[in-house]
Design an enzyme around this catalytic site. Structure first.
Site, PDB file in Angstrom:
ATOM      1  CB  ILE A  12      -0.988   0.022   1.239  1.00 31.14           C
ATOM      2  CG1 ILE A  12      -1.920   1.038   0.901  1.00 31.14           C
ATOM      3  CG2 ILE A  12      -0.538   0.387   2.591  1.00 31.14           C
ATOM      4  CD1 ILE A  12      -3.176   0.423  -0.095  1.00 31.14           C
ATOM      5  CB  ALA A  13       4.364   1.819   1.219  1.00 35.23           C
ATOM      6  NE  ARG A  33      10.026  -5.019   9.072  1.00 36.60           N
ATOM      7  CZ  ARG A  33       9.414  -6.040   8.994  1.00 36.60           C
ATOM      8  NH1 ARG A  33       9.110  -7.015   9.806  1.00 36.60           N
ATOM      9  NH2 ARG A  33       8.989  -6.618   7.458  1.00 36.60           N
ATOM     10  CE  LYS A  93      -8.558  -1.915   5.126  1.00 38.71           C
ATOM     11  NZ  LYS A  93      -7.811  -2.712   4.188  1.00 38.71           N
TER      12      LYS A  93
HETATM   13  N1  LIG Z   1      -6.501   1.491   1.523  1.00 43.10           N
HETATM   14  C1  LIG Z   1      -6.308   0.263   0.790  1.00 43.10           C
HETATM   15  O1  LIG Z   1      -6.741   0.282  -0.276  1.00 43.10           O
HETATM   16  C2  LIG Z   1      -5.429  -0.811   1.490  1.00 43.10           C
HETATM   17  C3  LIG Z   1      -5.107  -1.799   0.423  1.00 43.10           C
HETATM   18  C4  LIG Z   1      -4.324  -2.756   0.900  1.00 43.10           C
HETATM   19  C5  LIG Z   1      -3.726  -2.589   2.294  1.00 43.10           C
HETATM   20  N2  LIG Z   1      -4.071  -1.625   3.052  1.00 43.10           N
HETATM   21  C6  LIG Z   1      -3.961  -1.702   4.632  1.00 43.10           C
HETATM   22  O2  LIG Z   1      -2.292  -1.295   4.478  1.00 43.10           O
HETATM   23  C7  LIG Z   1      -1.778  -2.120   5.704  1.00 43.10           C
HETATM   24  C8  LIG Z   1      -0.584  -2.858   4.824  1.00 43.10           C
HETATM   25  O3  LIG Z   1      -1.047  -3.593   3.979  1.00 43.10           O
HETATM   26  P1  LIG Z   1      -0.251  -4.024   2.694  1.00 43.10           P
HETATM   27  O4  LIG Z   1      -1.073  -4.854   1.665  1.00 43.10           O
HETATM   28  O5  LIG Z   1       0.580  -3.006   2.169  1.00 43.10           O
HETATM   29  O6  LIG Z   1       0.896  -4.845   3.454  1.00 43.10           O
HETATM   30  P2  LIG Z   1       2.474  -5.564   3.054  1.00 43.10           P
HETATM   31  O7  LIG Z   1       2.507  -5.390   1.585  1.00 43.10           O
HETATM   32  O8  LIG Z   1       2.778  -6.860   3.858  1.00 43.10           O
HETATM   33  O9  LIG Z   1       3.145  -4.449   3.751  1.00 43.10           O
HETATM   34  C9  LIG Z   1       3.408  -4.284   5.241  1.00 43.10           C
HETATM   35  C10 LIG Z   1       4.868  -3.711   5.201  1.00 43.10           C
HETATM   36  O10 LIG Z   1       4.870  -3.469   6.914  1.00 43.10           O
HETATM   37  C11 LIG Z   1       6.112  -3.533   7.417  1.00 43.10           C
HETATM   38  N3  LIG Z   1       6.093  -4.534   8.608  1.00 43.10           N
HETATM   39  C12 LIG Z   1       6.629  -4.352   9.859  1.00 43.10           C
HETATM   40  N4  LIG Z   1       6.563  -5.449  10.556  1.00 43.10           N
HETATM   41  C13 LIG Z   1       5.989  -6.261  10.067  1.00 43.10           C
HETATM   42  C14 LIG Z   1       5.706  -7.610  10.104  1.00 43.10           C
HETATM   43  N5  LIG Z   1       6.010  -8.157  11.381  1.00 43.10           N
HETATM   44  N6  LIG Z   1       5.127  -8.517   9.283  1.00 43.10           N
HETATM   45  C15 LIG Z   1       4.902  -7.848   8.160  1.00 43.10           C
HETATM   46  N7  LIG Z   1       5.383  -6.636   7.772  1.00 43.10           N
HETATM   47  C16 LIG Z   1       5.778  -5.854   8.617  1.00 43.10           C
HETATM   48  C17 LIG Z   1       6.811  -4.152   6.380  1.00 43.10           C
HETATM   49  O11 LIG Z   1       7.728  -3.111   5.788  1.00 43.10           O
HETATM   50  P3  LIG Z   1       9.173  -3.098   5.921  1.00 43.10           P
HETATM   51  O12 LIG Z   1       9.582  -4.439   5.655  1.00 43.10           O
HETATM   52  O13 LIG Z   1       9.713  -2.174   4.854  1.00 43.10           O
HETATM   53  O14 LIG Z   1       9.571  -2.678   7.138  1.00 43.10           O
HETATM   54  C18 LIG Z   1       6.010  -4.590   4.958  1.00 43.10           C
HETATM   55  O15 LIG Z   1       6.292  -4.459   3.818  1.00 43.10           O
HETATM   56  C19 LIG Z   1      -2.763  -3.047   6.361  1.00 43.10           C
HETATM   57  O16 LIG Z   1      -3.192  -2.436   7.349  1.00 43.10           O
HETATM   58  C20 LIG Z   1      -3.869  -2.931   5.045  1.00 43.10           C
HETATM   59  O17 LIG Z   1      -5.188  -3.261   5.727  1.00 43.10           O
HETATM   60  C21 LIG Z   1      -4.888  -0.778   2.849  1.00 43.10           C
END
Ligand SMILES: NC(=O)c1ccc[n+]([C@@H]2O[C@H](COP(=O)([O-])OP(=O)(O)OC[C@H]3O[C@@H](n4cnc5c(N)ncnc54)[C@H](OP(=O)(O)O)[C@@H]3O)[C@@H](O)[C@H]2O)c1
Length: 323
Positions: A12-13, A33, A93
Site C-alpha cells: 500500500i506504500a 526495517r 485501515k
Molecule cells: N487502503 C487500501 O486500499 C489498502 C489496501 C491494501 C492494504 N491496506 C492496509 O495497509 C496495511 C498494509 O497492507 P499491505 O498490503 O501494504 O501489507 P504488506 O505489503 O505486507 O506491507 C506491510 C509492511 O509492513 C512492514 N512490517 C513491519 N513489521 C512487519 C511484520 N512483522 N510483518 C509484516 N510486515 C511488517 C513491512 O515493511 P518493511 O519490511 O519495509 O519494514 C511490510 O512491507 C494494512 O493495514 C492493510 O489493511 C489498505
C-alpha cells in the site's frame, strides 16, 4: 508544505507514493526495517530520505506527518511510537485491532495536539461525497435498505498478513471495515445487529461473513469474503428510488434510478491517479488549518466502527493473540 514519512515499504506504500506527487504534500522519507528496501523505494518514487529503521525516521525533525503502512496488528504500536515523537499521523485501515487501542491513540494524540486519521480513503472519493449529498437532499427519498458486499478470492495468499491473526488477519478487519464504514456513513449506527460467519477456527481468523444491521426504519445487509469474489456494489433503496455505487470502496461510478428503474442520474468521476490523492490532500489541508481531526473521517466514526467490529468478533468467539 507538509513533509510525509512512510513507515513500512509494502504494497500500500506504493499506492500512496504514486498518488503523493499529485497533491501539495512532499514525499520526504521512507522507512523500512531493511535499508536496501527503503533505498529501492527512494530510487523508484523520489523520496528525499531513506531510513533502515522506523525510529531513525521518526527522529528526523523534518518529518511532519507519518503514514503508517504496516499490517493492522502493528498499527497501535507504530502510532504510539510516532506520537512519542510528536508526529501527525495518517494510519491505514483497520485503524487498530480493537476500540480500546483506538481510544488510547486518540487520547494520546489529543494530549500531544497532533492530527490523527484512519486512512479510510473511500469516504474522500468525490463519488461517495456526491452520493452522500444527494441522499441527504432526499433524491431517493427515505432510505429503507442497503445491500453491500466486498469480496475477493485471496486463498492463494495463505501465509500472508491477510490470514495472520497476530497481524489482525481475517475478512472483518481487512475488508469488513469498508462495508461497516459505508453502511454507518449512509445509515448511522444501528440499533442492533446479527451475523453469520465462516471461521477458519483452527487458524483463528474469519474467512467471510454476512452482517445484518437493524435500524428503526431501515435494514442493511453487508457481506465480505476473502474466499469469494462478490459483486462489490453498494445498493441503496429509498422510498423514491435506488442508487448503485459500483466498486464502492474505490468508487468512480454511481447510477441513480427512479421507482420504475429508469436511470435518472449517472455520476462518473475517474480518479486522476489512484484515488488516494483525495485523502492525502484532505490530510494536508486539515494539518495546514491546525485541525487535529478530519471532518470526513472523524475519530468518533473510527471508534464506533471499531466497537461494532469488537462486538461482532466477541459474538464469534474470535480474539487476536496480541490484544
Ligand atoms: N487502503 C487500501 O486500499 C489498502 C489496501 C491494501 C492494504 N491496506 C492496509 O495497509 C496495511 C498494509 O497492507 P499491505 O498490503 O501494504 O501489507 P504488506 O505489503 O505486507 O506491507 C506491510 C509492511 O509492513 C512492514 N512490517 C513491519 N513489521 C512487519 C511484520 N512483522 N510483518 C509484516 N510486515 C511488517 C513491512 O515493511 P518493511 O519490511 O519495509 O519494514 C511490510 O512491507 C494494512 O493495514 C492493510 O489493511 C489498505
Amino acid at each position: 508544505m507538509i513533509r510525509f514519512g512512510v513507515i513500512g515499504a509494502g504494497k500500500i506504500a506504493q499506492t500512496f507514493s504514486t498518488a503523493m506527487p499529485h497533491t501539495h504534500g512532499i514525499l520526504y522519507a521512507i522507512a523500512s526495517r531493511n535499508l536496501d528496501k527503503a533505498l529501492s523505494y527512494q530510487e523508484q518514487y523520489g523520496y528525499e530520505k531513506a531510513y533502515g529503521s522506523y525510529e531513525a525516521m521518526l527522529s528526523d525533525p523534518l518529518v511532519d506527518c507519518v503514514y503508517i503502512a504496516t499490517p493492522h496488528g502493528l498499527h497501535y504500536e507504530h502510532m504510539m511510537l510516532a506520537l512519542d515523537y510528536g508526529k501527525h499521523i495518517l494510519c491505514e485501515k483497520s485503524f487498530t485491532l480493537n476500540a480500546r487501542q483506538a481510544k488510547d491513540v486518540f487520547d494520546k494524540a489529543k494530549s500531544k495536539h497532533v492530527f490523527v486519521m484512519e486512512a479510510m480513503w473511500t469516504k474522500y472519493l468525490p463519488v461517495i461525497q456526491a452520493t452522500k449529498r444527494l441522499i441527504d437532499q432526499g433524491l431517493i427519498g427515505n432510505l429503507l435498505k442497503m445491500d453491500v458486499s466486498f469480496g475477493f478470492d485471496a486463498e492463494h495468499r495463505r501465509g500472508s498478513r491477510l490470514f495472520d491473526p497476530a497481524m489482525g488477519g481475517g475478512a472483518l478487519l481487512d475488508i469488513g471495515v469498508y462495508v461497516m464504514t459505508i453502511a454507518t456513513y449512509f445509515l448511522g449506527i444501528p440499533q442492533s445487529m446479527d451475523s453469520t460467519v465462516m471461521l477458519d477456527a483452527s487458524n483463528g481468523f474469519d474467512l467471510s461473513e454476512d452482517i445484518h444491521l437493524h435500524y428503526p426504519k431501515a435494514h442493511a445487509h453487508l457481506r465480505c469474503s476473502l474466499s469469494e469474489k462478490l459483486d462489490n456494489i453498494c445498493t441503496l433503496t429509498g422510498t423514491q428510488g435506488t442508487m448503485e455505487i459500483i466498486d464502492f470502496w474505490r468508487a468512480e461510478h454511481a447510477f441513480i434510478y427512479d421507482l420504475n428503474h429508469q436511470l435518472i442520474q449517472e455520476i462518473h468521476i475517474p480518479h486522476p491517479i489512484n484515488g488516494f490523492e483525495y485523502q492525502i490532500q484532505g490530510v494536508i489541508d486539515a494539518i495546514t488549518n491546525h485541525q487535529t481531526e478530519s471532518t470526513i473521517v472523524t475519530h468518533q466514526a473510527t471508534l464506533e466502527i471499531m466497537k461494532l467490529m469488537d462486538q461482532l468478533r466477541a459474538s464469534w468467539g474470535l480474539k487476536f493473540p496480541n490484544e
